[in-house]
Design an enzyme around this catalytic site. Structure first.
Site, PDB file in Angstrom:
ATOM      1  N   ARG A   1       1.615  11.942   5.544  1.00 20.51           N
ATOM      2  CA  ARG A   1       0.872  12.785   6.618  1.00 20.51           C
ATOM      3  C   ARG A   1       1.056  11.968   7.982  1.00 20.51           C
ATOM      4  NH1 ARG A   1      -0.923  13.484   2.039  1.00 20.51           N
ATOM      5  NH2 ARG A   1      -0.293  11.371   1.783  1.00 20.51           N
ATOM      6  N   THR A   2       0.889  10.942   8.054  1.00 19.73           N
ATOM      7  CA  THR A   2       0.744  10.076   9.576  1.00 19.73           C
ATOM      8  C   THR A   2       1.870  10.199  10.443  1.00 19.73           C
ATOM      9  OG1 THR A   2      -0.811   8.784   8.600  1.00 19.73           O
ATOM     10  CG2 THR A   2       0.068   8.295  10.694  1.00 19.73           C
TER      11      THR A   2
ATOM     12  N   LYS B   1      17.044  -7.134   8.943  1.00 25.42           N
ATOM     13  CA  LYS B   1      17.887  -8.344   9.198  1.00 25.42           C
ATOM     14  C   LYS B   1      16.886  -9.455   9.782  1.00 25.42           C
ATOM     15  CE  LYS B   1      21.228  -5.130  10.891  1.00 25.42           C
ATOM     16  NZ  LYS B   1      21.696  -4.345  12.072  1.00 25.42           N
TER      17      LYS B   1
ATOM     18  N   ARG C   1       3.502   1.960  12.124  1.00 27.15           N
ATOM     19  CA  ARG C   1       2.561   1.541  10.917  1.00 27.15           C
ATOM     20  C   ARG C   1       3.115   0.169  10.350  1.00 27.15           C
ATOM     21  NH1 ARG C   1       0.721   5.245   5.923  1.00 27.15           N
ATOM     22  NH2 ARG C   1      -0.788   5.729   7.522  1.00 27.15           N
TER      23      ARG C   1
ATOM     24  N   HIS D   1      -7.051   2.155  10.767  1.00 20.88           N
ATOM     25  CA  HIS D   1      -6.280   3.513  10.866  1.00 20.88           C
ATOM     26  C   HIS D   1      -6.930   4.569  12.027  1.00 20.88           C
ATOM     27  CE1 HIS D   1      -3.629   6.530   9.746  1.00 20.88           C
ATOM     28  NE2 HIS D   1      -3.645   6.388   8.266  1.00 20.88           N
TER      29      HIS D   1
HETATM   30  N1   CP Z   1      -3.596   9.504   5.493  1.00 21.61           N
HETATM   31  C1   CP Z   1      -2.548   8.877   5.553  1.00 21.61           C
HETATM   32  O1   CP Z   1      -2.550   7.997   6.138  1.00 21.61           O
HETATM   33  O2   CP Z   1      -1.600   9.454   4.765  1.00 21.61           O
HETATM   34  P1   CP Z   1      -0.230   8.698   4.728  1.00 21.61           P
HETATM   35  O3   CP Z   1       0.006   7.508   4.175  1.00 21.61           O
HETATM   36  O4   CP Z   1       0.710   9.885   3.839  1.00 21.61           O
HETATM   37  O5   CP Z   1       0.453   8.539   6.172  1.00 21.61           O
END
Ligand code: CP
Length: 306
Positions: free
Chosen positions: A51-52, A80, A101, A129
């Protein structure tokens, strides 16, 4: 230059403006379809995501911009030994804005200190998040019509669930918010959030083990997955993973206007039969995630429709 590392990086007024912009994008997408022409978004994902990462990429493409990036540490020079600090200095030469992320808490913050472009925290370890929180706030505001005077049940892995930590931090700034924290004793909300966020802001909350007992009280039920990747001990994960399973029988205990949210991915914690219940809002939540990320990109790049 602004970054988004924590949900508190925006004031309540700025957040409301961002949600208004996201709502305008939802209703008038064509107005915004070329506004990022010539701009590039880098998605630097050191951890898996559906999603993100894809909603960020869809957001930039919807705005007329372009995207580049990597979807795992293994496919970048992190394999590396390159540091996040060096990587963002490099990516600053290629892109106008970056979403990162990382499994290490604080990595996006470190990147922001070395970056020449706005950095967005797309999830750091079990910490925060913030763009999921923007998504959650837009979902609640759009479907409930308000962000105040709500009783919110947070259910599942409240220890490692970074979406829960960010959502609590964001919601305590609104009036009349109460939390019901539903988790096994091994997966309760960390003490620093109880003390520094809930107690500090005089927020009413209770911790319970049973979901059924509290269902009738809730305006929102926010289900979460037990975060397998944060456990050191697989046996412990297996013991706890099915602590809560939301079924249609349990939904009978809830108010007619209660909403079920989930940041997704879902594993077992919501039965698929619940998907057809009109109160299930988790797939709508995914769509709001695109609008809110479009609004965030425009806000951090300081771009406005003329
Ligand atoms: N909600 C969410 O962060 O989903 P993903 O881990 O798929 O990005």
């Amino acid at each position: 230059m602004r970054h988004l590392i924590s949900p508190l990086d925006f004031s309540v007024e700025e957040l409301n403006n961002l949600l208004d912009l996201a709502s305008d994008i939802e209703h008038n997408p064509e107005k915004y379809s070329q506004i990022c022409k010539g701009k590039k978004l880098a998605t630097l994902f050191y951890e898996p995501s559906t999603r993100t990462r894809l909603s960020f990429e869809a957001a930039m493409l919807n705005l007329g911009g372009s995207v580049l990036g990597f979807s795992s540490a293994d496919s970048s020079s992190a394999a590396k030994g390159e540091s996040v600090a060096d990587t963002i200095r490099i990516v600053s030469c290629y892109a106008d804005i970056a979403a990162i992320r990382h499994p290490k808490e604080g990595a996006p913050l470190v990147a922001a200190t070395k970056s020449g472009i706005p950095v967005i925290n797309a999830g750091d370890g079990g910490h925060q998040h913030p763009t999921q929180t923007l998504t959650d706030l837009m979902t609640i505001r759009s479907l409930k019509g308000r962000l105040d005077n709500l009783t919110i049940g947070l259910c599942g892995d409240l220890k490692f669930g970074r979406t829960v930590h960010s959502l609590i931090k964001a919601l305590v700034r609104y009036t009349g918010i109460k939390f019901v924290l539903i988790s096994p004793k091994e997966l309760t909300v960390p003490d620093y959030i109880k003390q520094d966020v809930l107690d500090e802001n005089n927020i009413e909350y209770k911790e319970v083990r049973q979901l059924d007992d509290v269902m009738p009280e809730l305006d929102i039920l926010y289900m979460t997955r037990v975060q397998k990747e944060r456990f050191f001990n697989e046996e412990e994960y297996i013991r706890l993973k099915d602590s809560y399973i939301l079924t249609q029988d349990k939904m009978k205990l809830a108010r007619e206007d209660m909403l079920v949210l989930h940041p997704l991915p879902r594993v077992n914690e919501i039965s698929v039969e619940v998907d057809d219940d009109p109160r299930a809002a988790y797939f709508k939540q995914v769509q709001y995630g695109v609008y809110v990320r479009m609004a965030l990109i425009l806000t951090l790049l300081e771009l406005e429709v003329k």
